[in-house]
Structure formats: structure tokens, C-alpha cells
Design a protein around this motif. Structure first.
Motif, PDB file in Angstrom:
ATOM      1  N   SER A  40       0.823  -1.212   0.000  1.00  0.00           N
ATOM      2  CA  SER A  40       0.000   0.000   0.000  1.00  0.00           C
ATOM      3  C   SER A  40       0.863   1.270   0.000  1.00  0.00           C
ATOM      4  N   ARG A  41       2.174   1.101  -0.210  1.00  0.00           N
ATOM      5  CA  ARG A  41       3.159   2.187  -0.263  1.00  0.00           C
ATOM      6  C   ARG A  41       3.454   2.811   1.103  1.00  0.00           C
ATOM      7  N   ALA A  42       3.038   2.160   2.181  1.00  0.00           N
ATOM      8  CA  ALA A  42       3.369   2.650   3.523  1.00  0.00           C
ATOM      9  C   ALA A  42       4.851   2.360   3.795  1.00  0.00           C
ATOM     10  N   PRO A  43       5.595   3.348   4.308  1.00  0.00           N
ATOM     11  CA  PRO A  43       7.025   3.140   4.565  1.00  0.00           C
ATOM     12  C   PRO A  43       7.266   2.329   5.842  1.00  0.00           C
ATOM     13  N   TRP A  44       8.231   1.424   5.772  1.00  0.00           N
ATOM     14  CA  TRP A  44       8.661   0.606   6.907  1.00  0.00           C
ATOM     15  C   TRP A  44      10.160   0.760   7.081  1.00  0.00           C
ATOM     16  N   GLU A  45      10.631   0.625   8.316  1.00  0.00           N
ATOM     17  CA  GLU A  45      12.060   0.632   8.606  1.00  0.00           C
ATOM     18  C   GLU A  45      12.336  -0.423   9.653  1.00  0.00           C
ATOM     19  N   GLY A  46      13.564  -0.917   9.663  1.00  0.00           N
ATOM     20  CA  GLY A  46      13.892  -1.952  10.639  1.00  0.00           C
ATOM     21  C   GLY A  46      15.380  -2.144  10.787  1.00  0.00           C
ATOM     22  N   VAL A  47      15.729  -2.873  11.825  1.00  0.00           N
ATOM     23  CA  VAL A  47      17.120  -3.204  12.103  1.00  0.00           C
ATOM     24  C   VAL A  47      17.242  -4.718  12.188  1.00  0.00           C
ATOM     25  N   LEU A  48      18.198  -5.258  11.460  1.00  0.00           N
ATOM     26  CA  LEU A  48      18.525  -6.675  11.522  1.00  0.00           C
ATOM     27  C   LEU A  48      19.824  -6.784  12.306  1.00  0.00           C
ATOM     28  N   MET A  49      19.847  -7.628  13.326  1.00  0.00           N
ATOM     29  CA  MET A  49      21.023  -7.729  14.191  1.00  0.00           C
ATOM     30  C   MET A  49      21.371  -9.188  14.444  1.00  0.00           C
ATOM     31  N   ALA A  50      22.645  -9.503  14.330  1.00  0.00           N
ATOM     32  CA  ALA A  50      23.163 -10.834  14.664  1.00  0.00           C
ATOM     33  C   ALA A  50      24.157 -10.661  15.813  1.00  0.00           C
ATOM     34  N   VAL A  51      23.946 -11.425  16.885  1.00  0.00           N
ATOM     35  CA  VAL A  51      24.792 -11.330  18.077  1.00  0.00           C
ATOM     36  C   VAL A  51      25.284 -12.724  18.431  1.00  0.00           C
ATOM     37  N   GLY A  52      26.576 -12.848  18.632  1.00  0.00           N
ATOM     38  CA  GLY A  52      27.135 -14.148  19.001  1.00  0.00           C
ATOM     39  C   GLY A  52      28.305 -13.985  19.928  1.00  0.00           C
ATOM     40  N   SER A  53      28.579 -15.029  20.662  1.00  0.00           N
ATOM     41  CA  SER A  53      29.714 -15.031  21.568  1.00  0.00           C
ATOM     42  C   SER A  53      30.966 -15.402  20.799  1.00  0.00           C
ATOM     43  N   GLY A  54      32.057 -14.817  21.158  1.00  0.00           N
ATOM     44  CA  GLY A  54      33.312 -15.125  20.505  1.00  0.00           C
ATOM     45  C   GLY A  54      33.763 -16.560  20.703  1.00  0.00           C
ATOM     46  N   THR A  55      33.297 -17.211  21.771  1.00  0.00           N
ATOM     47  CA  THR A  55      33.744 -18.572  22.043  1.00  0.00           C
ATOM     48  C   THR A  55      32.630 -19.603  21.860  1.00  0.00           C
ATOM     49  N   ALA A  56      31.374 -19.187  22.009  1.00  0.00           N
ATOM     50  CA  ALA A  56      30.268 -20.134  21.850  1.00  0.00           C
ATOM     51  C   ALA A  56      29.879 -20.236  20.384  1.00  0.00           C
ATOM     52  N   ALA A  57      29.194 -21.289  20.035  1.00  0.00           N
ATOM     53  CA  ALA A  57      28.774 -21.503  18.655  1.00  0.00           C
ATOM     54  C   ALA A  57      27.279 -21.246  18.511  1.00  0.00           C
ATOM     55  N   THR A  58      26.788 -20.194  19.155  1.00  0.00           N
ATOM     56  CA  THR A  58      25.380 -19.830  19.064  1.00  0.00           C
ATOM     57  C   THR A  58      25.277 -18.367  18.653  1.00  0.00           C
ATOM     58  N   VAL A  59      24.415 -18.095  17.705  1.00  0.00           N
ATOM     59  CA  VAL A  59      24.182 -16.728  17.252  1.00  0.00           C
ATOM     60  C   VAL A  59      22.684 -16.456  17.305  1.00  0.00           C
ATOM     61  N   SER A  60      22.302 -15.314  17.848  1.00  0.00           N
ATOM     62  CA  SER A  60      20.909 -14.874  17.863  1.00  0.00           C
ATOM     63  C   SER A  60      20.722 -13.869  16.738  1.00  0.00           C
ATOM     64  N   LEU A  61      19.660 -14.040  15.953  1.00  0.00           N
ATOM     65  CA  LEU A  61      19.340 -13.156  14.847  1.00  0.00           C
ATOM     66  C   LEU A  61      17.992 -12.515  15.137  1.00  0.00           C
ATOM     67  N   THR A  62      17.932 -11.187  15.144  1.00  0.00           N
ATOM     68  CA  THR A  62      16.708 -10.469  15.480  1.00  0.00           C
ATOM     69  C   THR A  62      16.407  -9.428  14.414  1.00  0.00           C
ATOM     70  N   MET A  63      15.141  -9.343  14.000  1.00  0.00           N
ATOM     71  CA  MET A  63      14.692  -8.303  13.082  1.00  0.00           C
ATOM     72  C   MET A  63      13.559  -7.562  13.747  1.00  0.00           C
ATOM     73  N   HIS A  64      13.711  -6.261  13.913  1.00  0.00           N
ATOM     74  CA  HIS A  64      12.656  -5.409  14.461  1.00  0.00           C
ATOM     75  C   HIS A  64      12.276  -4.418  13.381  1.00  0.00           C
ATOM     76  N   MET A  65      11.007  -4.437  12.967  1.00  0.00           N
ATOM     77  CA  MET A  65      10.535  -3.529  11.927  1.00  0.00           C
ATOM     78  C   MET A  65       9.362  -2.730  12.478  1.00  0.00           C
ATOM     79  N   ARG A  66       9.223  -1.519  11.965  1.00  0.00           N
ATOM     80  CA  ARG A  66       8.063  -0.717  12.341  1.00  0.00           C
ATOM     81  C   ARG A  66       7.655   0.145  11.167  1.00  0.00           C
ATOM     82  N   GLU A  67       6.365   0.407  11.097  1.00  0.00           N
ATOM     83  CA  GLU A  67       5.851   1.302  10.082  1.00  0.00           C
ATOM     84  C   GLU A  67       6.238   2.716  10.468  1.00  0.00           C
ATOM     85  N   LYS A  68       6.783   3.473   9.551  1.00  0.00           N
ATOM     86  CA  LYS A  68       7.169   4.855   9.849  1.00  0.00           C
ATOM     87  C   LYS A  68       5.914   5.672  10.118  1.00  0.00           C
ATOM     88  N   PRO A  69       5.968   6.547  11.118  1.00  0.00           N
ATOM     89  CA  PRO A  69       4.799   7.382  11.404  1.00  0.00           C
ATOM     90  C   PRO A  69       4.508   8.357  10.275  1.00  0.00           C
TER      91      PRO A  69
END
Length: 86
Positions: free
Chosen positions: A57-86
Motif C-alpha cells: 500500500s506504499r506505507a514506509p517501513w524501517e527496521g534493524v537486523l542484528m546478529a549477536v554471538g559469543s566469541g567462544t560459543a557456537a550460538t548466534v541470535s538473529l533479530t529483526m525489528h521492523m516498524r511502520e514509519k509514522p
């Protein structure tokens, strides 16, 4: 007025998980789907990138994609937070 928000997260476990590589993989998919990407911010254990798009519908959206992991562990969390621009 209120806007819409969407949050999504996943956790990956493996032997060769690097946050910057995981971010690059998913960022390429978002760009291929029509999102506009800002330059990523990257350190050894955190990688994040800002994205913008417009929905059907041409509504603008913005978001942040983030990957966080430990330098020694083999686990990474991936998070995407999006919101419609006001």
C-alpha cells in the motif's frame, strides 16, 4: 496515532557461525526483496544493519537486523525489528 511493529527472532547453533557473515546472508535476501540497506555496523560479536522499504500500500517501513554471538560459543541470535514509519 499508532503504528505497526513486527519482531522476529531466531537462534542458530553451529561450529562456524560468524555474526557478520550471518547478517550479510540475510541482508542480501532483504535487498533482493526490495529493501534498501544502510551500511552495516560490525564488531567481532555483533553485526547490525538498518533497512527501509514500502509495503504493497506504499506505507514506509524501517527496521534493524542484528546478529549477536559469543566469541567462544557456537550460538548466534538473529533479530529483526521492523516498524511502520509514522
Amino acid at each position: 496515532g499508532g503504528g505497526s511493529e513486527v519482531n522476529s527472532s531466531a537462534e542458530m547453533t553451529g561450529t562456524a557461525l560468524v555474526p557478520s557473515a550471518i547478517l550479510a546472508h540475510y541482508a542480501a535476501q532483504l535487498v533482493a526483496a526490495g529493501w534498501t540497506a544502510a551500511a552495516p555496523a560490525v564488531s567481532d560479536r555483533v553485526a547490525a544493519q538498518f533497512f527501509e522499504t514500502k509495503d504493497a500500500s506504499r506505507a514506509p517501513w524501517e527496521g534493524v537486523l542484528m546478529a549477536v554471538g559469543s566469541g567462544t560459543a557456537a550460538t548466534v541470535s538473529l533479530t529483526m525489528h521492523m516498524r511502520e514509519k509514522p
